[in-house]
Scaffold this motif. Structure first.
Motif, PDB file in Angstrom:
ATOM      1  N   GLN A   1       0.828  -1.211   0.000  1.00  0.00           N
ATOM      2  CA  GLN A   1       0.000   0.000   0.000  1.00  0.00           C
ATOM      3  C   GLN A   1       0.862   1.259   0.000  1.00  0.00           C
ATOM      4  O   GLN A   1       0.610   2.191  -0.777  1.00  0.00           O
ATOM      5  N   LEU A   2       1.882   1.278   0.850  1.00  0.00           N
ATOM      6  CA  LEU A   2       2.734   2.464   0.942  1.00  0.00           C
ATOM      7  C   LEU A   2       3.562   2.638  -0.333  1.00  0.00           C
ATOM      8  O   LEU A   2       3.786   3.769  -0.793  1.00  0.00           O
ATOM      9  N   GLY A   3       4.009   1.511  -0.909  1.00  0.00           N
ATOM     10  CA  GLY A   3       4.755   1.609  -2.169  1.00  0.00           C
ATOM     11  C   GLY A   3       3.892   2.157  -3.287  1.00  0.00           C
ATOM     12  O   GLY A   3       4.361   2.962  -4.111  1.00  0.00           O
ATOM     13  N   MET A   4       2.643   1.773  -3.341  1.00  0.00           N
ATOM     14  CA  MET A   4       1.733   2.283  -4.367  1.00  0.00           C
ATOM     15  C   MET A   4       1.491   3.780  -4.184  1.00  0.00           C
ATOM     16  O   MET A   4       1.435   4.538  -5.162  1.00  0.00           O
ATOM     17  N   LEU A   5       1.360   4.217  -2.941  1.00  0.00           N
ATOM     18  CA  LEU A   5       1.174   5.644  -2.691  1.00  0.00           C
ATOM     19  C   LEU A   5       2.382   6.440  -3.160  1.00  0.00           C
ATOM     20  O   LEU A   5       2.242   7.540  -3.723  1.00  0.00           O
TER      21      LEU A   5
ATOM     22  N   MET B   1      12.108   2.844   8.428  1.00  0.00           N
ATOM     23  CA  MET B   1      11.629   1.726   7.614  1.00  0.00           C
ATOM     24  C   MET B   1      11.036   2.218   6.304  1.00  0.00           C
ATOM     25  O   MET B   1      11.201   1.583   5.256  1.00  0.00           O
ATOM     26  N   LEU B   2      10.323   3.355   6.362  1.00  0.00           N
ATOM     27  CA  LEU B   2       9.758   3.904   5.126  1.00  0.00           C
ATOM     28  C   LEU B   2      10.845   4.302   4.137  1.00  0.00           C
ATOM     29  O   LEU B   2      10.717   4.128   2.918  1.00  0.00           O
ATOM     30  N   SER B   3      11.939   4.854   4.696  1.00  0.00           N
ATOM     31  CA  SER B   3      13.022   5.291   3.806  1.00  0.00           C
ATOM     32  C   SER B   3      13.695   4.123   3.109  1.00  0.00           C
ATOM     33  O   SER B   3      14.352   4.304   2.076  1.00  0.00           O
TER      34      SER B   3
ATOM     35  N   ARG C   1       4.733  12.376  -1.823  1.00  0.00           N
ATOM     36  CA  ARG C   1       6.095  12.640  -1.358  1.00  0.00           C
ATOM     37  C   ARG C   1       6.384  11.905  -0.042  1.00  0.00           C
ATOM     38  O   ARG C   1       5.489  11.555   0.705  1.00  0.00           O
ATOM     39  N   PHE C   2       7.686  11.712   0.211  1.00  0.00           N
ATOM     40  CA  PHE C   2       8.087  11.010   1.440  1.00  0.00           C
ATOM     41  C   PHE C   2       7.643  11.772   2.683  1.00  0.00           C
ATOM     42  O   PHE C   2       7.202  11.171   3.667  1.00  0.00           O
ATOM     43  N   SER C   3       7.763  13.097   2.653  1.00  0.00           N
ATOM     44  CA  SER C   3       7.356  13.903   3.806  1.00  0.00           C
ATOM     45  C   SER C   3       5.855  13.753   4.064  1.00  0.00           C
ATOM     46  O   SER C   3       5.410  13.712   5.228  1.00  0.00           O
ATOM     47  N   GLU C   4       5.061  13.659   2.955  1.00  0.00           N
ATOM     48  CA  GLU C   4       3.620  13.494   3.129  1.00  0.00           C
ATOM     49  C   GLU C   4       3.294  12.106   3.684  1.00  0.00           C
ATOM     50  O   GLU C   4       2.344  11.946   4.468  1.00  0.00           O
ATOM     51  N   LEU C   5       4.098  11.125   3.284  1.00  0.00           N
ATOM     52  CA  LEU C   5       3.907   9.778   3.818  1.00  0.00           C
ATOM     53  C   LEU C   5       4.191   9.752   5.320  1.00  0.00           C
ATOM     54  O   LEU C   5       3.484   9.105   6.096  1.00  0.00           O
ATOM     55  N   ILE C   6       5.232  10.479   5.728  1.00  0.00           N
ATOM     56  CA  ILE C   6       5.556  10.591   7.155  1.00  0.00           C
ATOM     57  C   ILE C   6       4.419  11.276   7.892  1.00  0.00           C
ATOM     58  O   ILE C   6       4.004  10.840   8.983  1.00  0.00           O
TER      59      ILE C   6
END
Length: 982
Positions: free
Chosen positions: A876-880, A967-969, A886-891
């Motif tokens: 799910q996170l990879g698709m987003l 982990m996201l990075s 953006r990474f900051s928005e994911l955070i």
């Protein structure tokens, strides 16, 4: 073997989950097995301390058995020899084995009857000069003597004059030892022969050849007794001549055995009680079968202390067990959480096995083997960690406070292994519950359930949250009624203090509140979504949608966090409240750090007769000599001193009332510096009342009980005095509810009836009489009372310097100043004594330990859950990210998700903990005596505890965000998409 290999491989594959699960098992075993370990350790220390205090107070060695046997002189010698020989063997072999403690001293003692005596020279002189027939009318000494044999006497004495006696009879003369006082007491000389007489019959001749004294006067061998009318004969010679040949009949025999009570263990207590019983039973059998044995007595000074320890052990074990309930519930939830995460990762594998013909028992058997492997590791390691927990409990001096106290003697007993076994069994069952639930599904039903939204949990479906809250509130209502009944009846029973429900009810309420908040949690999310539905950013919208649609997914984590934090808050508040109220009660009752009641000199001619103090007080013409206050100001460690006068049965009269009150005379300025008083007990500060009366020497303060009972108001004038004095006018300046050292609580009807020696029914029919017995206090100026009513003895109250801890120095100062104390009270020592009470140690230790463990497993559970959840949402996170987020928005999205789930659960937990504390901590006043609890019991919620929890919560969230961000990075978009294709 293949199955075991498969299970081990599966465990290695999920090693981090298995390690987390093992951590929960170890904590469970350690906590459970520490119950008997701690109980034994703390009771052992208390027992040794009690025995040490017994020795100091009674000057009797506690570890001593003393057997006294009296036989009749007509007893046949052969029977006496057999009897004494049998008891000797029993004491030296069987009895020593029964007590199972190192023997310090063992003494056998034989004594003859007492006889008259005369020095041989005097006897010869009389025989030569007497006119009467020889042997008749021999003059007798006023004192009589006996001959004694003590085993191994020579090893414990030193000869200060003369020599050791011979071990044989020399020329029909028995050589003996005497004490130095014997020579003057019996008027005899060393090396002079003495004839022992029975009437006019010469029995034997003895000769004192040595004077001895103990090598060590504290030697237990002598049992604190040396006789000045006794001749000490060599023990073996005594046995041969007197015990066997009956030259002189043996009348008294004794056996004294002393063991090292410092090495006593709690397991030894029952051995000692049984040994005492067996010894009495053994001797009673002889006494009942042979009439020539006059009596047998066993003296074991501490038997009453030892017999009470079984009850203390049961009470302490019960209380600790129920104190552990909240912590064990938290650990159980943790184990269930981790087990559920393991099963969630393996549910596809379970359903495939079910679809291929494996039955539920076969699948559960595999998980049972896994549980046994982890349980075995936890069993053997957890017991030794329990020793560490025991030391933590023993060093607690308050909530989250530790001191360098004498270390506990920690022993792992067989009972600890039994407790650990129950803990392992219980946790394995908790592990099998998620597996049992998932074994119902095959692959088809699993895919079907995954495609459907999850329904409410079993607990919510059957309204267990409402049931738990209702049970908790009913328990609260019941206990409050109990407390009110105790106060109303005036009857307090200590059994109420360990009622298990006192610890269970608040935790049921916490669980119920947590479940209830989770029931309404989806509505809260929907409300937040609705309030900002036109303004939410895509990140916020996505997060709210994720949380709102998957609310049940987070419930297990959230209830876990709510339970741990609320229990931690409740434990902190309960421990702080109990400690604070205990200290307040002692400080208020004492009135100051130190209070001293001293002897006043007086001119009463009868003051040195028995009962002189009472006579002096009754004599109204007695003139007292007032001691100098400077003497007390110069005592070591004293910061301030004040005089406090108390007189009961003082006449209190005006045109409205004629009653008896207690009068307290004070020096207002010094009293304010010294006296202890808790803020908030009265409408104004304690100092304001002192300042109010300081301007007028006739001004007084009266208790609210006087104002209510007799309609006395501020501004009224009253007259006071006691027998032998004229009443003096005073003016009421203020009304007080409390005052240092004064208990305003009304006495029970039973206490009043007992003090007046009248039936309760008669008392109930006379309300005025009841009102007259209500505590009533008047506070006035000491100088004015002394000048107008007379000088009477008063007490000195002292405030110690804040950093002064050496109370021995204060006691030495009192001795050096030759202050004659009638009564001395040290509030700080009383507080230390209460803090060392095993029940108080248990409360502080267990609640501190519970608080720390709740925070630790909360952190572990939080990190474990989110790390695994994040791994499960990699696609799910990879698709987003692939869609352009953006990474900051994911955070930001994950931070918002954390706030809405973990943050919300933490807020709920803290709120639930505060609410539970305010409602249920008041129940702990039943552990005190509500009748004597002054100041009133007050719930304490220390802001420092809340700050600690807020800091810990912030730390947990920060660590979680950092780990999740890391982990996201590390997520690669192409790997996530490739995972989706697979």
């Amino acid at each position: 073997m293949a199955i075991l290999t498969m299970i081990i491989r599966k465990m290695i594959k999920n090693k981090w989950l298995e390690i987390s699960l093992l951590l929960g098992l170890i904590l469970s075993v350690a906590l459970t097995s520490s119950i008997p370990i701690y109980t034994n350790a703390i009771l052992h220390r208390m027992l040794v301390k009690d025995l040490q205090n017994y020795q100091l107070e009674n000057e009797v060695f506690p570890g001593r058995f003393n057997v006294e046997s009296i036989t009749r002189s007509v007893m046949p010698p052969e029977d006496r020899v057999k009897y004494l020989s049998d008891v000797d063997s029993y004491m030296e072999e069987e009895f020593t084995e029964l007590i199972s403690l190192p023997v310090i001293s063992y003494v056998k003692q034989r004594e003859t009857l007492t006889y008259s005596f005369i020095p041989l020279e005097e006897l010869n002189y009389y025989n030569q000069t007497a006119d009467e027939e020889k042997g008749e009318g021999i003059p007798k000494r006023s004192k009589k003597i006996n001959v004694m044999g003590l085993s191994e006497l020579n090893d414990h004495i030193k000869i200060i004059e003369g020599r050791l006696p011979s071990e044989q009879i020399e020329n029909d003369i028995y050589e003996v030892l005497v004490t130095e006082k014997s020579l003057s007491s019996l008027n005899i000389s060393l090396d002079k022969e003495i004839v022992i007489l029975d009437g006019s019959q010469e029995l034997i001749t003895v000769k004192p050849v040595g004077i001895f004294e103990p090598k060590d006067y504290s030697d237990l061998y002598f049992n604190n007794n040396l006789f000045n009318t006794t001749f000490y004969l060599d023990f073996n010679l005594f046995e041969q001549q007197f015990t066997v040949q009956n030259v002189l009949p043996v009348r008294n025999s004794s056996w004294t055995l002393a063991f090292d009570y410092q090495k006593i263990k709690l397991l030894s207590v029952q051995n000692l009680v049984d040994a005492n019983t067996s010894l009495k039973r053994y001797l009673d059998a002889y006494t009942n079968s042979d009439k020539n044995i006059k009596s047998n007595e066993v003296e074991f000074p501490i038997i009453s202390i030892l017999e009470s320890y079984d009850l203390k052990q049961d009470k302490l074990k019960t209380m600790i067990s129920f104190l552990y309930i909240p912590v064990l519930i938290m650990i159980a939830f943790y184990i269930f959480l981790v087990s559920n995460l393991i099963i969630e990762r393996q549910k596809t594998e379970i359903s495939v096995l079910r679809s291929r013909g494996a039955n539920r028992l076969q699948i559960l058997g595999g998980y049972l083997i896994e549980g046994l492997i982890l349980g075995s590791l936890a069993y053997f390691s957890g017991i030794y960690i329990a020793k560490f927990f025991t030391k933590v409990l023993g060093s607690s001096n308050g909530f989250l406070q530790f001191v360098q106290r004498t270390s506990l003697q920690v022993d792992i007993t067989g009972e600890a292994y039994v407790y650990a076994g129950f803990a392992v069994a219980g946790t394995i069952i908790m592990m099998l519950v998620p597996a049992f639930v998932h074994t119902r599904q095959n692959i088809v039903s699993l895919k079907r359930s995954m495609s459907r939204s999850k329904k409410s949990s079993f607990l919510h479906k059957f309204y267990f949250d409402i049931i738990f809250i209702a049970v908790g509130l009913y328990g609260l209502y019941t206990f409050k009624n109990q407390i009110n009944d105790v106060i109303a009846s005036g009857v307090f029973t200590s059994e109420l203090s360990i009622d298990p429900l006192l610890f269970i009810v608040p935790n049921l309420f916490i669980i119920g509140m947590g479940l209830f908040l989770l029931r309404i949690y989806p509505w809260m999310i929907q409300l937040i979504y609705w309030l900002g539905r036109k303004r939410w950013s895509p990140v916020s919208y996505s997060t709210l949608l994720q949380v709102g649609r998957s609310a049940t997914q987070y419930q297990l984590l959230m209830i876990f966090i709510i339970l741990t934090l609320s229990t931690g808050m409740f434990s902190a508040s309960a421990a702080r409240t109990i400690n604070s109220n205990m200290i307040d009660k002692i400080s208020y009752t004492t009135g100051a750090d130190v209070t001293m009641s001293v002897e006043f000199g007086n001119d009463n001619p009868d003051q040195y007769l028995p009962g002189a103090s009472e006579q002096a007080l009754d004599n109204t013409y007695t003139q007292y000599v007032e001691p100098s206050i400077e003497t007390y100001k110069n005592l070591p460690g004293v910061e301030h001193v004040t005089r406090v006068f108390k007189e009961n049965n003082v006449n209190f009269t005006n045109n409205k009332v004629n009653t008896k009150v207690q009068l307290m005379g004070i020096d207002t300025a010094d009293f304010g510096r010294v006296a202890w008083f808790k803020n908030g007990l009265m409408d104004y500060h304690f100092y304001d009342y002192l300042n109010l009366i300081s301007t007028n020497p006739q001004a007084i303060l009266i208790s609210q009980s006087i104002a209510d009972a007799h309609d006395i108001k501020v501004g009224d004038t009253v007259n006071m005095g006691w027998v032998g004095t004229d009443n003096v006018e005073f003016m009421v300046y203020g009304i007080i509810d409390y005052w240092p050292s004064w208990n305003p609580n009304a006495l029970s009807l039973e206490e009043i009836a007992e003090s007046l020696d009248i039936p309760v029914a008669t008392l109930e029919a006379n309300p005025n009489l009841i009102a007259s017995q209500t505590p009533q206090l008047v506070v006035g100026h000491l100088d004015f009372i002394q000048s107008r009513l007379g000088l009477r003895p008063y007490d000195f109250w002292a405030k110690l310097q804040p950093d002064f801890t050496n109370t021995a120095e204060l006691y030495n100062g009192i001795l050096e100043e030759r202050i004659w104390l009638k009564e001395f009270t040290n509030a700080k020592e009383q507080i230390i004594k209460v803090k060392n009470d095993p029940f108080q140690l248990a409360i502080n230790g267990v609640m501190t330990l519970g608080f720390i463990i709740s925070i630790l497993i909360s952190l572990c559970g939080f990190l474990l859950y989110w790390i695994l959840t994040l791994k499960g949402r990699t696609l799910q996170l990879g698709m987003l990210r692939a869609m352009g987020l953006r990474f900051s928005e994911l955070i930001k999205m994950l931070i918002l998700e954390q706030v809405l789930t973990t943050g919300a659960a933490m807020i709920m937990g803290i709120a639930t903990g505060i609410l539970t504390s305010k409602l249920f901590v008041t129940l702990f006043q039943i552990t005190f005596n509500p009748i004597e609890q002054v100041p009133p019991f007050q719930v304490v919620i220390d802001p420092s505890d809340q700050r600690q929890i807020y800091m810990i919560v912030s730390f947990i969230i920060l660590i979680g965000i950092m780990i999740l961000g890391y982990m996201l990075s590390r997520i690669k978009i192409h790997q996530a998409l490739k995972l989706g294709e697979d």
